[in-house]
Design an enzyme around this catalytic site. Structure first.
Site, PDB file in Angstrom:
ATOM      1  N   GLU A 265       2.095   2.012 -13.188  1.00 33.59           N
ATOM      2  CA  GLU A 265       0.776   2.377 -12.692  1.00 33.59           C
ATOM      3  C   GLU A 265       0.240   3.546 -13.525  1.00 33.59           C
ATOM      4  O   GLU A 265       0.961   4.529 -13.698  1.00 33.59           O
ATOM      5  CB  GLU A 265       0.866   2.778 -11.224  1.00 33.59           C
ATOM      6  CG  GLU A 265      -0.479   2.972 -10.550  1.00 33.59           C
ATOM      7  CD  GLU A 265      -0.354   3.256  -9.057  1.00 33.59           C
ATOM      8  OE1 GLU A 265      -0.886   4.302  -8.635  1.00 33.59           O
ATOM      9  OE2 GLU A 265       0.267   2.457  -8.343  1.00 33.59           O
TER      10      GLU A 265
ATOM     11  N   HIS B 297      -4.988   1.614  -6.681  1.00 29.31           N
ATOM     12  CA  HIS B 297      -4.506   2.699  -5.820  1.00 29.31           C
ATOM     13  C   HIS B 297      -5.691   3.311  -5.061  1.00 29.31           C
ATOM     14  O   HIS B 297      -5.859   4.528  -4.999  1.00 29.31           O
ATOM     15  CB  HIS B 297      -3.789   3.771  -6.640  1.00 29.31           C
ATOM     16  CG  HIS B 297      -2.745   4.515  -5.861  1.00 29.31           C
ATOM     17  ND1 HIS B 297      -1.533   4.875  -6.384  1.00 29.31           N
ATOM     18  CD2 HIS B 297      -2.734   4.957  -4.574  1.00 29.31           C
ATOM     19  CE1 HIS B 297      -0.819   5.522  -5.473  1.00 29.31           C
ATOM     20  NE2 HIS B 297      -1.538   5.590  -4.362  1.00 29.31           N
TER      21      HIS B 297
ATOM     22  N   VAL C  29       0.840  -1.202   0.000  1.00 28.50           N
ATOM     23  CA  VAL C  29       0.000   0.000   0.000  1.00 28.50           C
ATOM     24  C   VAL C  29       0.873   1.249   0.000  1.00 28.50           C
ATOM     25  O   VAL C  29       0.387   2.352   0.224  1.00 28.50           O
ATOM     26  CB  VAL C  29      -0.959   0.027   1.221  1.00 28.50           C
ATOM     27  CG1 VAL C  29      -1.993  -1.079   1.122  1.00 28.50           C
ATOM     28  CG2 VAL C  29      -0.179  -0.072   2.537  1.00 28.50           C
TER      29      VAL C  29
ATOM     30  N   ARG D  34       4.289   2.381  -2.340  1.00 29.48           N
ATOM     31  CA  ARG D  34       4.514   2.828  -3.712  1.00 29.48           C
ATOM     32  C   ARG D  34       4.962   1.627  -4.539  1.00 29.48           C
ATOM     33  O   ARG D  34       5.735   0.789  -4.094  1.00 29.48           O
ATOM     34  CB  ARG D  34       5.577   3.943  -3.760  1.00 29.48           C
ATOM     35  CG  ARG D  34       5.090   5.290  -3.226  1.00 29.48           C
ATOM     36  CD  ARG D  34       4.038   5.906  -4.136  1.00 29.48           C
ATOM     37  NE  ARG D  34       3.545   7.193  -3.667  1.00 29.48           N
ATOM     38  CZ  ARG D  34       2.481   7.355  -2.902  1.00 29.48           C
ATOM     39  NH1 ARG D  34       1.785   6.299  -2.504  1.00 29.48           N
ATOM     40  NH2 ARG D  34       2.096   8.566  -2.539  1.00 29.48           N
TER      41      ARG D  34
ATOM     42  N   ASP E   8      -2.134  -2.658  -3.918  1.00 29.56           N
ATOM     43  CA  ASP E   8      -2.934  -1.454  -4.176  1.00 29.56           C
ATOM     44  C   ASP E   8      -2.156  -0.489  -5.061  1.00 29.56           C
ATOM     45  O   ASP E   8      -2.737   0.414  -5.649  1.00 29.56           O
ATOM     46  CB  ASP E   8      -3.310  -0.766  -2.861  1.00 29.56           C
ATOM     47  CG  ASP E   8      -4.294   0.380  -3.089  1.00 29.56           C
ATOM     48  OD1 ASP E   8      -5.388   0.103  -3.629  1.00 29.56           O
ATOM     49  OD2 ASP E   8      -3.967   1.533  -2.744  1.00 29.56           O
TER      50      ASP E   8
END
Length: 321
Positions: free
Chosen positions: A268, A287, A237, A239, A263
């Site tokens: 990304e 995210h 959770v 980076r 997440d």
């Protein structure tokens, strides 16, 4: 318009986790009825307000807008990270900067617990069987007695550890300054390679809750996954680039870890043809852990406290960067 007519707080244009600036401004008005809260809806309104207000809040502020922000004393960033801000320019103009540290603590910690419990009780297996109308028992795990290593003992890491306490687990914290101790049973340093790998080797769950820095970038690499037990589950959770994606893929292909709840990813957003999507033992959320309906209430807590400190002449602000 004279400076006497300036609003007390300018809310700049932004959207955080799908929450609008309008909602933020309304929360501030409800909580601070004695203050004049102005919402910038256009670039022109934003520039005009920044020329007059002493307090502004938002995700970002353009460096060229600071040249005319003669009265600005505080920029309250609504994001925990501030690397995107022109911090040197803000400092040169004597503008204090605060961040949203702590706003995410409860919700992201709940996301972590959800990921851990999903893999402990293997809810993903039950969900797949339910979709097939399949009544068939399957083996599970117990969280009690497990070892959980948390990378990063900031507000989010500490919130995770607090919520793990009732489950009867052993906890190891990883931080830059291990001499400071922490809420975990043990603490090791990011740069203590021996201690770090010893923690990984004993971990049933590894939680990434640290920021991305030169030290943490790729720290969970092929060597780290080689150290982990095949039953270890990764929860990220923090980076995406803290985890070497190629090394994670190799570990998943070779059953070198039990699974992962991600997440955040690298890259990304995760491309729709990325290999990570294809693993049954990988939970991916977009995210989304930072989303909470309490976001603006918690941001207002920070601003309210800092306004009181400014008005009383205090130099130290909550969450000052």
């Amino acid at each position: 318009m004279s400076q006497d007519d300036a609003p007390d707080i300018a809310v700049l244009r932004q959207k955080i986790h799908g929450l609008s600036a309008e909602e933020y401004a309304e929360t501030l008005r409800e909580r601070l009825p004695e203050k004049d809260i102005a919402l910038a809806r256009t670039p022109t309104e934003e520039r005009d307000l920044l020329k007059r207000v002493s307090v502004a809040t938002g995700f970002s502020i353009e460096e060229d807008a600071l040249a005319e922000a003669e009265n600005l004393e505080l920029f309250a960033c609504v994001f925990a990270g501030t690397g995107h801000l022109p911090l040197e320019a803000l400092d040169e103009r004597g503008v204090a900067v605060t961040n949203a540290s702590g706003v995410h603590g409860p919700n992201i910690a709940e996301q972590v617990l959800g990921g851990i419990l999903s893999f402990s009780r293997r809810f993903h297996v039950g969900w797949r069987q339910k979709q097939r109308n399949e009544w068939r028992s399957y083996p599970t795990y117990e969280l009690q007695g497990s070892t959980v290593t948390v990378l990063g003992l900031g507000a989010i890491g500490q919130a995770v550890v607090d919520r793990l306490e009732p489950f009867g687990v052993d906890t190891i914290g990883v931080r830059y300054s291990p001499e400071k101790g922490g809420p975990t049973d043990e603490v090791v340093g990011f740069e203590d390679e021996s201690g770090f790998h010893d923690a990984l080797a004993r971990s049933d769950y590894v939680v990434v809750a640290c920021p991305l820095t030169d030290t943490t970038r790729g720290i969970l690499d092929a060597d780290a996954f080689k150290t982990m037990d095949p039953e270890t589950v990764l929860i990220n959770v923090g980076r995406g680039p803290v985890v070497d994606t190629d090394a994670l893929l190799d570990a998943l292909r070779g059953n070198a870890v039990r699974g992962a709840a991600l997440d955040v990813t690298d890259p990304e957003p995760l491309p729709d043809d990325h290999e990570l999507w294809g693993f049954d033992n990988v939970l991916i959320t977009p995210h989304n852990a930072g989303h909470t309906p309490e976001y603006w209430e918690r941001m207002t807590d920070i601003i309210e406290e800092n306004l009181e400190r400014l008005e009383s002449g205090e130099e130290e602000l909550r969450n000052q960067v």
